[in-house]
Design a protein around this motif. Structure first.
Motif, PDB file in Angstrom:
ATOM      1  N   LEU A  69      48.460  35.313  37.238  1.00 50.23           N
ATOM      2  CA  LEU A  69      49.874  34.680  37.530  1.00 50.23           C
ATOM      3  C   LEU A  69      50.403  34.920  38.826  1.00 50.23           C
ATOM      4  N   ALA A  70      50.347  36.448  39.150  1.00 50.24           N
ATOM      5  CA  ALA A  70      50.883  36.939  40.315  1.00 50.24           C
ATOM      6  C   ALA A  70      49.875  36.558  41.618  1.00 50.24           C
ATOM      7  N   VAL A  71      48.754  36.117  41.362  1.00 50.48           N
ATOM      8  CA  VAL A  71      47.593  35.811  42.297  1.00 50.48           C
ATOM      9  C   VAL A  71      47.963  34.434  42.424  1.00 50.48           C
ATOM     10  N   ALA A 112      45.931  39.599  46.920  1.00 51.20           N
ATOM     11  CA  ALA A 112      45.340  38.886  45.548  1.00 51.20           C
ATOM     12  C   ALA A 112      43.874  39.702  45.044  1.00 51.20           C
ATOM     13  N   SER A 113      43.096  39.836  45.764  1.00 55.47           N
ATOM     14  CA  SER A 113      42.083  40.534  45.318  1.00 55.47           C
ATOM     15  C   SER A 113      42.339  42.047  44.798  1.00 55.47           C
ATOM     16  N   LEU A 114      43.305  42.461  45.301  1.00 52.03           N
ATOM     17  CA  LEU A 114      43.573  43.955  44.913  1.00 52.03           C
ATOM     18  C   LEU A 114      44.434  43.663  43.546  1.00 52.03           C
ATOM     19  N   ILE A 115      45.218  42.868  43.310  1.00 43.91           N
ATOM     20  CA  ILE A 115      45.704  42.493  41.855  1.00 43.91           C
ATOM     21  C   ILE A 115      44.547  42.023  40.957  1.00 43.91           C
ATOM     22  N   THR A 116      43.760  41.373  41.242  1.00 41.14           N
ATOM     23  CA  THR A 116      42.671  40.814  40.467  1.00 41.14           C
ATOM     24  C   THR A 116      41.917  41.905  40.079  1.00 41.14           C
ATOM     25  N   LEU A 117      41.359  42.712  40.760  1.00 43.70           N
ATOM     26  CA  LEU A 117      40.433  43.886  40.715  1.00 43.70           C
ATOM     27  C   LEU A 117      41.276  45.129  39.735  1.00 43.70           C
ATOM     28  N   ARG A 270      46.354  28.124  37.732  1.00 42.17           N
ATOM     29  CA  ARG A 270      44.829  28.212  37.654  1.00 42.17           C
ATOM     30  C   ARG A 270      44.563  29.748  37.489  1.00 42.17           C
ATOM     31  N   PRO A 271      44.591  30.769  38.307  1.00 43.21           N
ATOM     32  CA  PRO A 271      44.312  31.907  38.136  1.00 43.21           C
ATOM     33  C   PRO A 271      44.829  32.729  36.908  1.00 43.21           C
ATOM     34  N   ALA A 272      45.702  32.202  36.349  1.00 45.24           N
ATOM     35  CA  ALA A 272      46.460  32.905  34.930  1.00 45.24           C
ATOM     36  C   ALA A 272      45.617  32.231  34.073  1.00 45.24           C
ATOM     37  N   LEU A 273      45.148  31.087  33.943  1.00 38.45           N
ATOM     38  CA  LEU A 273      44.358  30.464  32.948  1.00 38.45           C
ATOM     39  C   LEU A 273      43.089  31.081  32.845  1.00 38.45           C
ATOM     40  N   ALA A 274      42.545  31.408  34.050  1.00 38.44           N
ATOM     41  CA  ALA A 274      41.216  32.157  34.153  1.00 38.44           C
ATOM     42  C   ALA A 274      41.469  33.605  33.533  1.00 38.44           C
ATOM     43  N   ALA A 319      31.837  36.039  33.092  1.00 44.49           N
ATOM     44  CA  ALA A 319      33.285  36.425  33.280  1.00 44.49           C
ATOM     45  C   ALA A 319      33.115  36.578  35.056  1.00 44.49           C
ATOM     46  N   VAL A 320      32.087  36.697  35.790  1.00 42.26           N
ATOM     47  CA  VAL A 320      32.144  36.511  37.321  1.00 42.26           C
ATOM     48  C   VAL A 320      32.426  35.148  37.489  1.00 42.26           C
ATOM     49  N   ALA A 321      31.863  34.103  36.901  1.00 39.97           N
ATOM     50  CA  ALA A 321      31.979  32.662  37.093  1.00 39.97           C
ATOM     51  C   ALA A 321      33.589  32.335  36.670  1.00 39.97           C
ATOM     52  N   ILE A 322      34.071  32.660  35.610  1.00 41.37           N
ATOM     53  CA  ILE A 322      35.332  32.350  35.315  1.00 41.37           C
ATOM     54  C   ILE A 322      36.334  33.048  36.473  1.00 41.37           C
ATOM     55  N   THR A 323      36.230  34.367  36.962  1.00 43.14           N
ATOM     56  CA  THR A 323      36.772  34.978  37.753  1.00 43.14           C
ATOM     57  C   THR A 323      37.003  34.173  39.238  1.00 43.14           C
ATOM     58  N   MET A 324      35.835  33.929  39.632  1.00 44.71           N
ATOM     59  CA  MET A 324      35.763  33.169  40.870  1.00 44.71           C
ATOM     60  C   MET A 324      36.065  31.793  40.994  1.00 44.71           C
ATOM     61  N   ALA A 325      35.839  30.921  40.038  1.00 50.45           N
ATOM     62  CA  ALA A 325      36.384  29.721  39.485  1.00 50.45           C
ATOM     63  C   ALA A 325      37.794  29.589  39.445  1.00 50.45           C
ATOM     64  N   GLY A 326      38.281  30.633  38.929  1.00 51.86           N
ATOM     65  CA  GLY A 326      39.560  30.527  38.731  1.00 51.86           C
ATOM     66  C   GLY A 326      40.352  31.096  39.900  1.00 51.86           C
ATOM     67  N   ARG A 327      39.759  31.203  40.940  1.00 53.46           N
ATOM     68  CA  ARG A 327      40.433  31.540  42.061  1.00 53.46           C
ATOM     69  C   ARG A 327      41.179  32.779  42.295  1.00 53.46           C
ATOM     70  N   MET A 328      40.541  33.931  41.456  1.00 58.48           N
ATOM     71  CA  MET A 328      41.406  35.167  41.269  1.00 58.48           C
ATOM     72  C   MET A 328      41.273  36.148  42.435  1.00 58.48           C
ATOM     73  N   GLY A 329      40.016  36.070  43.360  1.00 59.18           N
ATOM     74  CA  GLY A 329      39.895  36.816  44.315  1.00 59.18           C
ATOM     75  C   GLY A 329      38.419  37.842  43.857  1.00 59.18           C
ATOM     76  N   GLY A 330      38.296  38.736  45.109  1.00 53.38           N
ATOM     77  CA  GLY A 330      37.303  39.583  44.787  1.00 53.38           C
ATOM     78  C   GLY A 330      36.005  39.324  45.263  1.00 53.38           C
ATOM     79  N   GLY A 331      34.969  40.206  45.282  1.00 51.65           N
ATOM     80  CA  GLY A 331      33.555  39.841  46.086  1.00 51.65           C
ATOM     81  C   GLY A 331      32.474  39.685  44.874  1.00 51.65           C
ATOM     82  N   ILE A 332      31.500  39.470  45.409  1.00 48.92           N
ATOM     83  CA  ILE A 332      30.353  39.065  44.736  1.00 48.92           C
ATOM     84  C   ILE A 332      29.225  40.178  44.757  1.00 48.92           C
ATOM     85  N   PHE A 333      29.375  41.135  45.591  1.00 51.22           N
ATOM     86  CA  PHE A 333      28.367  42.399  45.714  1.00 51.22           C
ATOM     87  C   PHE A 333      28.148  43.170  44.304  1.00 51.22           C
TER      88      PHE A 333
END
Length: 535
Positions: A69-71, A112-117, A270-274, A319-333
């Motif tokens: 929600l914050a993101v 946003a990525s900081l909050i997500t991670l 959308r990020p909160a639903l993810a 989980a990675v697909a949900i996080t990224m599709a939910g526009r929550m932030g963070g990287g793929i590496f």
């Protein structure tokens, strides 16, 4: 030739930018640890997954929902499209925007990525720090009025420092900037990028010491060279896993877009639903939370059994697909490292049980798999191989890692647009993957290349009007990418350039774009790019 600072001045600037990027990376990492301690109450964030098993289920569920929600609110306020900026945007900045990235959206994306991670998102920290470093480089480029070549080199310096500080990997950091972001290995760029990369590493080591990210068993040697074909097969498996991971993310993003449109869900929700989906998954499988280094380390040391490996790999991908599709932030590496280690360990368990007499340690397959999946996802076999070595401190198993990495990258690059980042850009209709010859035309507006109607050598108004009556004309803000196919289709030597009609004025003939001028501009751009890449 480079315009602006002299070589010595630029090296000093590179050192400053590298140091700044290193401190930002260090601060980002400490901030994640601090917030994870605050949100989850864990003493050691590296053991977050194990600790989360002891928490009440509702707490594990609520944290990612609140984080999402914050993101969502943050991105709604400070970005145009509600998306988190990533490494793909940095590559785009290097290719299309003279080494600049959008700073306001970049800072919002970092937060946003900081909050997500920190709140349960299942991504990595490397993508956000790369974009934060690029934001620093963009600000400096504006201050010194850097041209395209200088701006791109400065961007490479910042990226190298961020990667090296994040992984304690100076060699890999420098090569990542050259291989992934600048996409060339020009000699003029190497020295300042190396300086910045070393600066980032020194700053990291002042805080964390000269330690590797993972500790490996001591029996990771190949038994006999006849085992190498197994690593070729592992490379093929890892290439397919990488493609499945990338396509799962893109498929989830398309599904999310469809559902958001059909159900009229606000973008900020959308990020909160993810987060709700992630929290529900984490109640039963807390290993999906955050970067995942605890599970990756367990895979590299062979502490997981076969069925755990398979379950963890599938759920991590989800989980990675949900996080990224939910526009929550963070990287793929980091997720690709975890997926690779799990894939390699599963392969190694099978291989060593079927051929025990000619097989080494199953953890060697986990190490090679980690590099193979990550290299295929990033499209960076050279820097990823070195990152694996520098992450683990194990240089004795290079042959196995190189075989698996080369095969996986070769396979995956034919099934996607070379890498995850370049496929992201291709999906956004930005044709960077094919190289300068594909995207340079999009950088030139017709108004810059056309001949004004009152200038010498201009097309006659009568000829222009005749073509306009046939529907052959183009707008001044169109690009040469749009214009050149018109020449091929019509066979004309010029195209009228017409300002579109408005409420206050009718359509106006401005001049004409000549085929020879368009080709000349394209050739000069190609020559300039070739000179930069080979200087």
């Amino acid at each position: 030739m480079r315009e602006g600072p002299s070589k010595l001045q630029f090296w000093i600037i590179a050192l400053i930018v590298g140091s700044a990027a290193g401190f930002v990376t260090l601060g980002f990492r400490h901030a994640i640890d601090a917030l994870q301690r605050a949100f989850y109450g864990v003493d050691d964030p590296r053991l977050l997954h194990s600790f989360a098993q002891t928490l009440p289920w509702y707490w594990v569920l609520i944290i990612p929902i609140c984080g999402g929600l914050a993101v969502g609110i943050l991105l709604r306020l400070f970005t145009d499209d509600g998306r988190v900026c990533s490494v793909a945007d940095v590559i785009e900045g290097a290719a299309l925007h003279d080494g600049r990235v959008e700073r306001k959206a970049g800072l919002a994306s970092a937060l946003a990525s900081l909050i997500t991670l920190s709140s349960g998102g299942s991504t990595g920290r490397e993508g956000p720090v790369v974009h934060m470093a690029a934001t620093i480089a963009s600000w400096v480029s504006e201050r010194i009025h850097a041209n395209g070549m200088t701006g791109r080199d400065l961007l490479g310096c910042a990226v190298a420092a961020a990667v090296s500080a994040s992984f304690n990997a100076p060699i890999a950091g420098a090569l990542f900037a050259l291989e992934v972001v600048l996409r060339h290995f020009a000699v003029h760029a190497f020295a300042p990028i190396a300086i910045a990369s070393v600066a980032g590493t020194v700053i990291s080591r002042l805080s964390f010491g000269n330690v590797t990210e993972f500790s490996l068993p001591l029996d990771n040697d190949l038994i006999v060279y006849v085992e190498l074909p197994a690593f070729v097969l592992l490379g093929l498996v890892c290439g397919l896993v990488a493609v499945l991971l990338m396509r799962a993310i893109f498929w989830a993003d398309d599904v999310g877009n469809y559902l958001q449109g059909e159900m009229r869900v606000p973008s900020w929700l959308r990020p909160a639903l993810a987060g709700a989906l992630l929290g529900g998954l984490a109640i039963y499988f807390p290993h999906i939370i955050g970067v995942g280094y605890e599970t990756t380390s367990a895979a590299l040391t062979g502490q997981l059994v076969f069925h755990e490996v398979l379950i963890f790999a599938v759920l991590k991908g989800v989980a990675v697909a949900i996080t990224m599709a939910g526009r929550m932030g963070g990287g793929i590496f980091s997720p690709s490292l975890m997926m690779g280690a799990l894939t390699g360990l599963a392969f190694g368990i099978v291989a060593t049980s079927v051929f025990p007499d000619i097989s080494g340690s199953e953890t060697l397959y986990a190490l090679a798999g980690m590099g193979a999946v990550a290299a295929a996802v990033l499209g960076a076999p050279i820097s990823t191989t070195l990152i694996v070595f520098e992450l683990t401190g194990d240089w004795q198993t290079g042959l196995a890692v190189m075989v698996a990495v080369s095969v996986s990258t070769a396979l995956a690059s034919r099934l996607v647009d070379r890498s995850f980042f370049l496929t992201q850009l291709e999906r956004a209709n930005k044709h960077v993957a094919a190289g300068p010859q594909a995207y340079l035309l999009s950088l030139y507006k017709v108004r810059v290349v056309m001949r004004d109607k009152d200038k010498p050598g201009a097309a006659s108004p009568e000829a222009c009007l005749a073509l306009m009556e046939q529907g052959v004309f183009i707008g001044p803000d169109a690009t040469l990418e749009t214009a050149l196919p018109v020449f091929d289709e019509t066979g004309h030597s010029f195209i009228p350039v017409v300002a579109p009609a408005t409420d206050k004025a009718p359509a106006t003939l401005l001049g004409a774009l000549f085929h020879v001028d368009a080709l000349g501009a394209y050739n000069r751009a190609l020559a300039a790019m070739a000179a930069e890449e080979h200087s």
